[in-house]
Design a protein around this motif. Structure first.
Motif, PDB file in Angstrom:
ATOM      1  N   GLU A   1      78.783  79.039  12.403  1.00  0.00           N
ATOM      2  CA  GLU A   1      79.932  78.215  12.016  1.00  0.00           C
ATOM      3  C   GLU A   1      80.425  78.572  10.616  1.00  0.00           C
ATOM      4  O   GLU A   1      81.624  78.665  10.370  1.00  0.00           O
ATOM      5  N   LYS A   2      79.480  78.784   9.716  1.00  0.00           N
ATOM      6  CA  LYS A   2      79.835  79.120   8.335  1.00  0.00           C
ATOM      7  C   LYS A   2      80.565  80.465   8.278  1.00  0.00           C
ATOM      8  O   LYS A   2      81.585  80.605   7.606  1.00  0.00           O
ATOM      9  N   LYS A   3      80.041  81.455   8.997  1.00  0.00           N
ATOM     10  CA  LYS A   3      80.652  82.787   8.989  1.00  0.00           C
ATOM     11  C   LYS A   3      81.995  82.768   9.717  1.00  0.00           C
ATOM     12  O   LYS A   3      82.956  83.395   9.271  1.00  0.00           O
TER      13      LYS A   3
ATOM     14  N   LEU B   1      81.068  88.407  14.230  1.00  0.00           N
ATOM     15  CA  LEU B   1      80.163  87.266  14.137  1.00  0.00           C
ATOM     16  C   LEU B   1      78.773  87.633  14.672  1.00  0.00           C
ATOM     17  O   LEU B   1      77.758  87.359  14.025  1.00  0.00           O
ATOM     18  N   ILE B   2      78.745  88.264  15.828  1.00  0.00           N
ATOM     19  CA  ILE B   2      77.466  88.678  16.429  1.00  0.00           C
ATOM     20  C   ILE B   2      76.763  89.693  15.537  1.00  0.00           C
ATOM     21  O   ILE B   2      75.557  89.599  15.296  1.00  0.00           O
ATOM     22  N   THR B   3      77.515  90.653  15.006  1.00  0.00           N
ATOM     23  CA  THR B   3      76.939  91.669  14.118  1.00  0.00           C
ATOM     24  C   THR B   3      76.334  91.018  12.873  1.00  0.00           C
ATOM     25  O   THR B   3      75.233  91.368  12.450  1.00  0.00           O
ATOM     26  N   TYR B   4      77.035  90.052  12.322  1.00  0.00           N
ATOM     27  CA  TYR B   4      76.543  89.332  11.139  1.00  0.00           C
ATOM     28  C   TYR B   4      75.228  88.617  11.457  1.00  0.00           C
ATOM     29  O   TYR B   4      74.257  88.720  10.703  1.00  0.00           O
ATOM     30  N   LEU B   5      75.211  87.890  12.568  1.00  0.00           N
ATOM     31  CA  LEU B   5      74.013  87.119  12.938  1.00  0.00           C
ATOM     32  C   LEU B   5      72.830  88.032  13.259  1.00  0.00           C
ATOM     33  O   LEU B   5      71.687  87.715  12.918  1.00  0.00           O
ATOM     34  N   MET B   6      73.096  89.168  13.872  1.00  0.00           N
ATOM     35  CA  MET B   6      72.020  90.124  14.150  1.00  0.00           C
ATOM     36  C   MET B   6      71.488  90.713  12.845  1.00  0.00           C
ATOM     37  O   MET B   6      70.294  90.961  12.700  1.00  0.00           O
ATOM     38  N   GLY B   7      72.378  90.902  11.876  1.00  0.00           N
ATOM     39  CA  GLY B   7      71.969  91.390  10.561  1.00  0.00           C
ATOM     40  C   GLY B   7      71.073  90.394   9.831  1.00  0.00           C
ATOM     41  O   GLY B   7      70.243  90.777   9.010  1.00  0.00           O
ATOM     42  N   LYS B   8      71.234  89.115  10.147  1.00  0.00           N
ATOM     43  CA  LYS B   8      70.381  88.074   9.566  1.00  0.00           C
ATOM     44  C   LYS B   8      69.030  88.007  10.287  1.00  0.00           C
ATOM     45  O   LYS B   8      68.148  87.256   9.886  1.00  0.00           O
ATOM     46  N   GLY B   9      68.905  88.773  11.369  1.00  0.00           N
ATOM     47  CA  GLY B   9      67.621  88.863  12.068  1.00  0.00           C
ATOM     48  C   GLY B   9      67.463  87.963  13.274  1.00  0.00           C
ATOM     49  O   GLY B   9      66.355  87.756  13.760  1.00  0.00           O
ATOM     50  N   PHE B  10      68.584  87.443  13.791  1.00  0.00           N
ATOM     51  CA  PHE B  10      68.486  86.590  14.974  1.00  0.00           C
ATOM     52  C   PHE B  10      68.562  87.443  16.243  1.00  0.00           C
ATOM     53  O   PHE B  10      69.205  88.488  16.267  1.00  0.00           O
ATOM     54  N   GLU B  11      67.934  86.959  17.302  1.00  0.00           N
ATOM     55  CA  GLU B  11      67.872  87.675  18.568  1.00  0.00           C
ATOM     56  C   GLU B  11      69.209  87.585  19.293  1.00  0.00           C
ATOM     57  O   GLU B  11      69.820  86.512  19.337  1.00  0.00           O
ATOM     58  N   SER B  12      69.648  88.692  19.888  1.00  0.00           N
ATOM     59  CA  SER B  12      70.971  88.731  20.515  1.00  0.00           C
ATOM     60  C   SER B  12      71.113  87.739  21.664  1.00  0.00           C
ATOM     61  O   SER B  12      72.174  87.134  21.821  1.00  0.00           O
ATOM     62  N   ASN B  13      70.057  87.537  22.459  1.00  0.00           N
ATOM     63  CA  ASN B  13      70.155  86.576  23.573  1.00  0.00           C
ATOM     64  C   ASN B  13      70.358  85.147  23.054  1.00  0.00           C
ATOM     65  O   ASN B  13      71.137  84.385  23.627  1.00  0.00           O
ATOM     66  N   LEU B  14      69.696  84.802  21.957  1.00  0.00           N
ATOM     67  CA  LEU B  14      69.866  83.458  21.384  1.00  0.00           C
ATOM     68  C   LEU B  14      71.239  83.309  20.729  1.00  0.00           C
ATOM     69  O   LEU B  14      71.845  82.238  20.804  1.00  0.00           O
ATOM     70  N   ILE B  15      71.713  84.382  20.111  1.00  0.00           N
ATOM     71  CA  ILE B  15      73.052  84.356  19.502  1.00  0.00           C
ATOM     72  C   ILE B  15      74.085  84.071  20.592  1.00  0.00           C
ATOM     73  O   ILE B  15      74.921  83.173  20.443  1.00  0.00           O
ATOM     74  N   SER B  16      74.011  84.813  21.682  1.00  0.00           N
ATOM     75  CA  SER B  16      74.967  84.633  22.788  1.00  0.00           C
ATOM     76  C   SER B  16      74.910  83.216  23.340  1.00  0.00           C
ATOM     77  O   SER B  16      75.947  82.591  23.579  1.00  0.00           O
ATOM     78  N   GLU B  17      73.681  82.710  23.518  1.00  0.00           N
ATOM     79  CA  GLU B  17      73.483  81.360  24.044  1.00  0.00           C
ATOM     80  C   GLU B  17      74.112  80.312  23.122  1.00  0.00           C
ATOM     81  O   GLU B  17      74.854  79.433  23.583  1.00  0.00           O
TER      82      GLU B  17
END
Length: 161
Positions: free
Chosen positions: A119-121, A137-153
């Motif tokens: 939300e912040k990004k 947004l997804i690229t940013y969150l993956m760079g923070k170390g979050f898992e892609s499946n959880l990001i999508s969810e």
């Protein structure tokens, strides 16, 4: 050009006292302390003796370090599990200990952290194209170390995608 400072050379007893102080200041990984002892001019046998002494006196505890590292990187830096795991691997923490420490992170809290970061990004992304914005947004969150499946969810569940 700046002169490189000469590394101090300590005897084993002095190094032990310095290492105790070094470990008391904040939690340390064995490898950090080992590297510091080598920097102080100790030889392999002396380094291992000091490490053993630090473990015996509980100045050095890998499990405690792993838990503190995970807690700090998640609660303060808001890193994801992938990035935290990489950091612990760089510090040569055993895999079982890494998994145990990462399991201490509350799943719901983890998802809330992903959502808050998204939300912040999303609020500061100036992208007209919906697909490009989602990609950034997804690229940013993956760079923070979050898992892609959880990001999508999280993105899908909160209409951010």
């Amino acid at each position: 050009m700046e002169k490189e400072r000469a590394k101090p050379i300590y005897d084993k007893r002095t190094a032990l006292v310095k290492a105790e102080s070094y470990c008391a200041y904040q939690e340390r990984a064995q490898q950090e302390v080992r590297d510091k002892l080598y920097d102080w001019g100790l030889h392999h046998n002396e380094v291992e003796e000091v490490i053993t002494e630090l473990i015996t006196t509980n100045f050095l505890n890998e499990e405690r370090f792993a838990n503190a590292y995970v807690s700090g990187k998640f609660n303060i830096k808001r890193w994801g599990k992938i990035k935290i795991k990489q950091g612990l691997k760089l510090k040569k923490i055993p895999e079982k200990m890494i998994i145990k420490a990462l399991n201490a992170i509350d799943y719901d809290e983890y998802l809330k952290t992903i959502l808050a970061a998204a939300e912040k990004k999303s609020a500061v992304l100036i992208e007209k194209d919906v697909y490009k914005k989602k990609y950034k947004l997804i690229t940013y969150l993956m760079g923070k170390g979050f898992e892609s499946n959880l990001i999508s969810e999280v993105l899908k569940d909160n209409n951010l995608s």
